[in-house]
Design a protein around this motif. Structure first.
Motif, PDB file in Angstrom:
ATOM      1  N   VAL A  24     -36.709   1.959 -15.748  1.00  0.00           N
ATOM      2  CA  VAL A  24     -37.666   3.008 -16.082  1.00  0.00           C
ATOM      3  C   VAL A  24     -37.562   4.186 -15.117  1.00  0.00           C
ATOM      4  CG1 VAL A  24     -39.680   2.089 -14.842  1.00  0.00           C
ATOM      5  CG2 VAL A  24     -40.009   3.482 -16.869  1.00  0.00           C
ATOM      6  N   VAL A  25     -37.377   3.937 -13.815  1.00  0.00           N
ATOM      7  CA  VAL A  25     -37.274   5.056 -12.884  1.00  0.00           C
ATOM      8  C   VAL A  25     -35.971   5.827 -13.080  1.00  0.00           C
ATOM      9  CG1 VAL A  25     -38.847   4.093 -11.156  1.00  0.00           C
ATOM     10  CG2 VAL A  25     -36.407   3.680 -10.947  1.00  0.00           C
ATOM     11  N   ALA A  26     -34.886   5.118 -13.371  1.00  0.00           N
ATOM     12  CA  ALA A  26     -33.611   5.798 -13.616  1.00  0.00           C
ATOM     13  C   ALA A  26     -33.707   6.671 -14.863  1.00  0.00           C
ATOM     14  CB  ALA A  26     -32.485   4.767 -13.769  1.00  0.00           C
ATOM     15  N   LEU A  27     -34.301   6.166 -15.908  1.00  0.00           N
ATOM     16  CA  LEU A  27     -34.446   6.935 -17.137  1.00  0.00           C
ATOM     17  C   LEU A  27     -35.329   8.162 -16.918  1.00  0.00           C
ATOM     18  CD1 LEU A  27     -33.848   6.849 -20.274  1.00  0.00           C
ATOM     19  CD2 LEU A  27     -36.162   6.000 -20.451  1.00  0.00           C
ATOM     20  N   LEU A  28     -36.455   7.979 -16.260  1.00  0.00           N
ATOM     21  CA  LEU A  28     -37.359   9.104 -16.025  1.00  0.00           C
ATOM     22  C   LEU A  28     -36.726  10.152 -15.107  1.00  0.00           C
ATOM     23  CD1 LEU A  28     -40.780   7.243 -15.649  1.00  0.00           C
ATOM     24  CD2 LEU A  28     -40.029   8.674 -17.561  1.00  0.00           C
ATOM     25  N   HIS A  29     -35.922   9.717 -14.161  1.00  0.00           N
ATOM     26  CA  HIS A  29     -35.306  10.665 -13.230  1.00  0.00           C
ATOM     27  C   HIS A  29     -34.098  11.383 -13.847  1.00  0.00           C
ATOM     28  CE1 HIS A  29     -34.436  12.401  -9.317  1.00  0.00           C
ATOM     29  NE2 HIS A  29     -33.179  12.032  -9.467  1.00  0.00           N
ATOM     30  N   ARG A  66     -35.947   2.338  -5.676  1.00  0.00           N
ATOM     31  CA  ARG A  66     -35.525   1.836  -6.994  1.00  0.00           C
ATOM     32  C   ARG A  66     -34.392   2.679  -7.568  1.00  0.00           C
ATOM     33  NH1 ARG A  66     -41.473   0.386  -9.609  1.00  0.00           N
ATOM     34  NH2 ARG A  66     -41.906  -1.327  -8.176  1.00  0.00           N
ATOM     35  N   LEU A  67     -34.428   3.983  -7.363  1.00  0.00           N
ATOM     36  CA  LEU A  67     -33.335   4.838  -7.831  1.00  0.00           C
ATOM     37  C   LEU A  67     -32.034   4.480  -7.115  1.00  0.00           C
ATOM     38  CD1 LEU A  67     -35.039   8.329  -8.125  1.00  0.00           C
ATOM     39  CD2 LEU A  67     -34.001   7.012  -9.984  1.00  0.00           C
ATOM     40  N   TYR A  68     -32.115   4.264  -5.826  1.00  0.00           N
ATOM     41  CA  TYR A  68     -30.943   3.862  -5.056  1.00  0.00           C
ATOM     42  C   TYR A  68     -30.365   2.554  -5.596  1.00  0.00           C
ATOM     43  CZ  TYR A  68     -28.251   1.836  -1.238  1.00  0.00           C
ATOM     44  OH  TYR A  68     -27.265   1.230  -0.516  1.00  0.00           O
ATOM     45  N   ARG A  69     -31.240   1.580  -5.807  1.00  0.00           N
ATOM     46  CA  ARG A  69     -30.784   0.281  -6.321  1.00  0.00           C
ATOM     47  C   ARG A  69     -30.241   0.402  -7.735  1.00  0.00           C
ATOM     48  NH1 ARG A  69     -35.840  -3.238  -3.947  1.00  0.00           N
ATOM     49  NH2 ARG A  69     -35.120  -3.212  -1.782  1.00  0.00           N
ATOM     50  N   ALA A  70     -30.856   1.235  -8.560  1.00  0.00           N
ATOM     51  CA  ALA A  70     -30.386   1.441  -9.930  1.00  0.00           C
ATOM     52  C   ALA A  70     -28.985   2.050  -9.922  1.00  0.00           C
ATOM     53  CB  ALA A  70     -31.352   2.331 -10.705  1.00  0.00           C
ATOM     54  N   ARG A  71     -28.773   3.067  -9.083  1.00  0.00           N
ATOM     55  CA  ARG A  71     -27.437   3.691  -8.988  1.00  0.00           C
ATOM     56  C   ARG A  71     -26.405   2.681  -8.536  1.00  0.00           C
ATOM     57  NH1 ARG A  71     -30.344   8.247  -6.993  1.00  0.00           N
ATOM     58  NH2 ARG A  71     -30.112   7.498  -4.852  1.00  0.00           N
ATOM     59  N   ARG A  72     -26.766   1.894  -7.527  1.00  0.00           N
ATOM     60  CA  ARG A  72     -25.833   0.892  -6.998  1.00  0.00           C
ATOM     61  C   ARG A  72     -25.484  -0.150  -8.064  1.00  0.00           C
ATOM     62  NH1 ARG A  72     -28.298  -2.028  -2.276  1.00  0.00           N
ATOM     63  NH2 ARG A  72     -29.041  -3.365  -3.937  1.00  0.00           N
ATOM     64  N   GLN A  73     -26.489  -0.658  -8.763  1.00  0.00           N
ATOM     65  CA  GLN A  73     -26.227  -1.678  -9.785  1.00  0.00           C
ATOM     66  C   GLN A  73     -25.450  -1.100 -10.967  1.00  0.00           C
ATOM     67  OE1 GLN A  73     -29.542  -4.108 -10.977  1.00  0.00           O
ATOM     68  NE2 GLN A  73     -30.184  -4.460  -8.865  1.00  0.00           N
ATOM     69  N   MET A  74     -25.789   0.122 -11.361  1.00  0.00           N
ATOM     70  CA  MET A  74     -25.050   0.726 -12.479  1.00  0.00           C
ATOM     71  C   MET A  74     -23.592   0.966 -12.095  1.00  0.00           C
ATOM     72  SD  MET A  74     -27.701   3.196 -14.472  1.00  0.00           S
ATOM     73  CE  MET A  74     -26.480   3.596 -15.709  1.00  0.00           C
ATOM     74  N   ARG A  75     -23.352   1.364 -10.858  1.00  0.00           N
ATOM     75  CA  ARG A  75     -21.976   1.563 -10.399  1.00  0.00           C
ATOM     76  C   ARG A  75     -21.219   0.241 -10.472  1.00  0.00           C
ATOM     77  NH1 ARG A  75     -22.832   3.328  -5.389  1.00  0.00           N
ATOM     78  NH2 ARG A  75     -23.267   5.422  -6.136  1.00  0.00           N
ATOM     79  N   GLN A  76     -21.863  -0.861 -10.081  1.00  0.00           N
ATOM     80  CA  GLN A  76     -21.216  -2.173 -10.135  1.00  0.00           C
ATOM     81  C   GLN A  76     -20.950  -2.595 -11.582  1.00  0.00           C
ATOM     82  OE1 GLN A  76     -23.932  -4.601  -7.918  1.00  0.00           O
ATOM     83  NE2 GLN A  76     -23.094  -4.014  -5.938  1.00  0.00           N
TER      84      GLN A  76
END
Length: 184
Positions: free
Chosen positions: A127-132, A156-166
């Protein structure tokens, strides 16, 4: 207790035209189901129809709609029958009978690798990645919408970017990202 009102048709048409796609997209990202997202979007606009909130701007209306959408998705996931339905969905994926009439934009979105990676994220990160990144809200605005501290949103944005990159680059080495980069 707030009084129930009936909003004007013109106001409702404007709200749906201006913010309907954002409400649906957030609901789709949260529920991971087109049918549930449609139900959530309908529930959100039904609530708007009778809610007495006095909106000060279009941005206030948009933030209210997205906050109600996030809350409605959370309510949907907490329902006891939901766990049983999700368990059935994991065991057997049924094909949709109306795939031939599917909207081309929705098919394109579903095929997009970034959207697929976003759907794999846990709800709080998704949700935070989508909203941002899609709705272009600042971390302070997202914090008000999801009901947490701005620092939590940045984490959460940091973790979302990291997980999406993986997810998107499974064979690459994890790149270290500094806290300063994560808070941008």
């Amino acid at each position: 207790m707030t009084n129930k009102v009936q909003r004007a048709e013109k106001f409702m048409r404007h709200a749906m035209a201006a913010h309907g796609s954002s409400v649906y997209l957030v609901a789709l990202a949260q529920t991971r189901s087109e049918h549930d997202a449609q139900d959530v979007a309908q529930d959100v606009f039904c609530r708007l129809l009778t809610d007495a909130t006095a909106f000060t701007s279009d941005e206030h209306l948009r933030a209210w709609l997205l906050r109600v959408t996030v809350n409605r998705c959370r309510e949907l996931h907490r329902m006891p029958w939901r766990r049983r339905v999700d368990a059935l969905d994991e065991r057997a994926e049924l094909s949709s009978p109306d795939v031939g009439t599917e909207d081309a934009a929705l098919a394109e979105l579903r095929a997009d690798p970034v959207w697929q990676a976003l759907r794999e994220l846990p709800e709080k990160l998704r949700v935070v990645a989508l909203l941002h990144y899609v709705e272009e809200y600042s971390t302070d605005q997202i914090a008000r919408i999801v009901g947490c501290a701005p620092a939590t949103v940045r984490t959460r944005l940091y973790r979302a970017r990291r997980q999406m990159r993986q997810i998107l680059e499974p064979n690459s080495e994890p790149k270290e990202e500094s806290y300063e980069q994560a808070s941008v």
